[in-house]
Design a protein around this motif. Structure first.
Motif, PDB file in Angstrom:
ATOM      1  N   SER A  37       0.830  -1.199   0.000  1.00  0.00           N
ATOM      2  CA  SER A  37       0.000   0.000   0.000  1.00  0.00           C
ATOM      3  C   SER A  37       0.864   1.248   0.000  1.00  0.00           C
ATOM      4  O   SER A  37       1.851   1.346   0.737  1.00  0.00           O
ATOM      5  CB  SER A  37      -0.910   0.018   1.234  1.00  0.00           C
ATOM      6  N   VAL A  38       0.477   2.199  -0.819  1.00  0.00           N
ATOM      7  CA  VAL A  38       1.196   3.469  -0.900  1.00  0.00           C
ATOM      8  C   VAL A  38       1.197   4.170   0.458  1.00  0.00           C
ATOM      9  O   VAL A  38       2.085   4.965   0.755  1.00  0.00           O
ATOM     10  CB  VAL A  38       0.593   4.357  -2.021  1.00  0.00           C
ATOM     11  N   SER A  39       0.226   3.855   1.322  1.00  0.00           N
ATOM     12  CA  SER A  39       0.135   4.505   2.633  1.00  0.00           C
ATOM     13  C   SER A  39       0.897   3.761   3.727  1.00  0.00           C
ATOM     14  O   SER A  39       0.913   4.214   4.869  1.00  0.00           O
ATOM     15  CB  SER A  39      -1.337   4.654   3.036  1.00  0.00           C
ATOM     16  N   ASN A  40       1.543   2.650   3.406  1.00  0.00           N
ATOM     17  CA  ASN A  40       2.252   1.861   4.416  1.00  0.00           C
ATOM     18  C   ASN A  40       3.735   2.251   4.436  1.00  0.00           C
ATOM     19  O   ASN A  40       4.599   1.529   3.943  1.00  0.00           O
ATOM     20  CB  ASN A  40       2.074   0.365   4.135  1.00  0.00           C
ATOM     21  N   ALA A  41       4.007   3.414   5.018  1.00  0.00           N
ATOM     22  CA  ALA A  41       5.371   3.950   5.040  1.00  0.00           C
ATOM     23  C   ALA A  41       6.388   3.007   5.697  1.00  0.00           C
ATOM     24  O   ALA A  41       7.492   2.843   5.161  1.00  0.00           O
ATOM     25  CB  ALA A  41       5.392   5.322   5.708  1.00  0.00           C
ATOM     26  N   SER A  81      -7.229   2.257  -1.794  1.00  0.00           N
ATOM     27  CA  SER A  81      -5.879   2.803  -1.896  1.00  0.00           C
ATOM     28  C   SER A  81      -5.069   2.101  -2.985  1.00  0.00           C
ATOM     29  O   SER A  81      -5.376   0.980  -3.389  1.00  0.00           O
ATOM     30  CB  SER A  81      -5.149   2.715  -0.550  1.00  0.00           C
TER      31      SER A  81
END
Length: 151
Positions: free
Chosen positions: A100-104, A129
């Motif tokens: 996921s692009v949001s899973n830094a 997402s």
């Protein structure tokens, strides 16, 4: 210690999968399929605090999951799981995954381990997402390139 998953691990793995992935968790049938499926490599931390799964098809190893219990994160378990999955990949040229692009934290983990973004999959996850497709070239890639260059 990292070891292959067994069917005896199934209840604990299903519970951990649910804890980590919620609505996107694999159900018991899917976890069983990944343990038993052809071309799969499913490894666990001996205390079942983490697990990782790949599927190999041709010269591609697809990293399907790495999951680590929150209380065990940042202890090196994910690194050891990934290292075990990289053993015996000599015939493969690359390992692919989606994250996921949001899973830094996961993105940082993969970049630090020589993965790079090669594509984006819009609306990939249930919440809408995007997923980043990441690739790590494996030692088999050099042999494949050499063979092709000399053919």
């Amino acid at each position: 210690m990292i070891r292959p998953a067994t069917l005896a691990d199934l209840p604990a793995l299903v519970a951990l999968e649910q804890e980590l992935f919620g609505d996107d968790a694999w159900n018991e049938a899917l976890v069983r399929q990944e343990i038993e499926g052809p071309g799969r490599k499913f490894v666990v931390a001996d205390d079942l605090s983490g697990y990782a799964v790949t599927m190999t098809a041709g010269d591609i190893v697809d990293l399907l999951r790495i999951g680590v219990r929150p209380s065990a994160r940042r202890t090196g378990i994910a690194s050891r799981l990934l290292e075990e999955l990289l053993v015996d990949t000599e015939s493969a040229s690359r390992m692919l995954l989606e994250v996921s692009v949001s899973n830094a934290p996961a993105l940082g983990f993969y970049v630090a381990r020589q993965f790079s973004v090669i594509d984006v999959r819009p609306h990939y996850y249930r919440d809408g997402s995007e997923a980043l497709v990441m690739c790590r070239w494996l030692p088999g890639a050099a042999r494949a390139e050499t063979a092709t260059a000399h053919d």
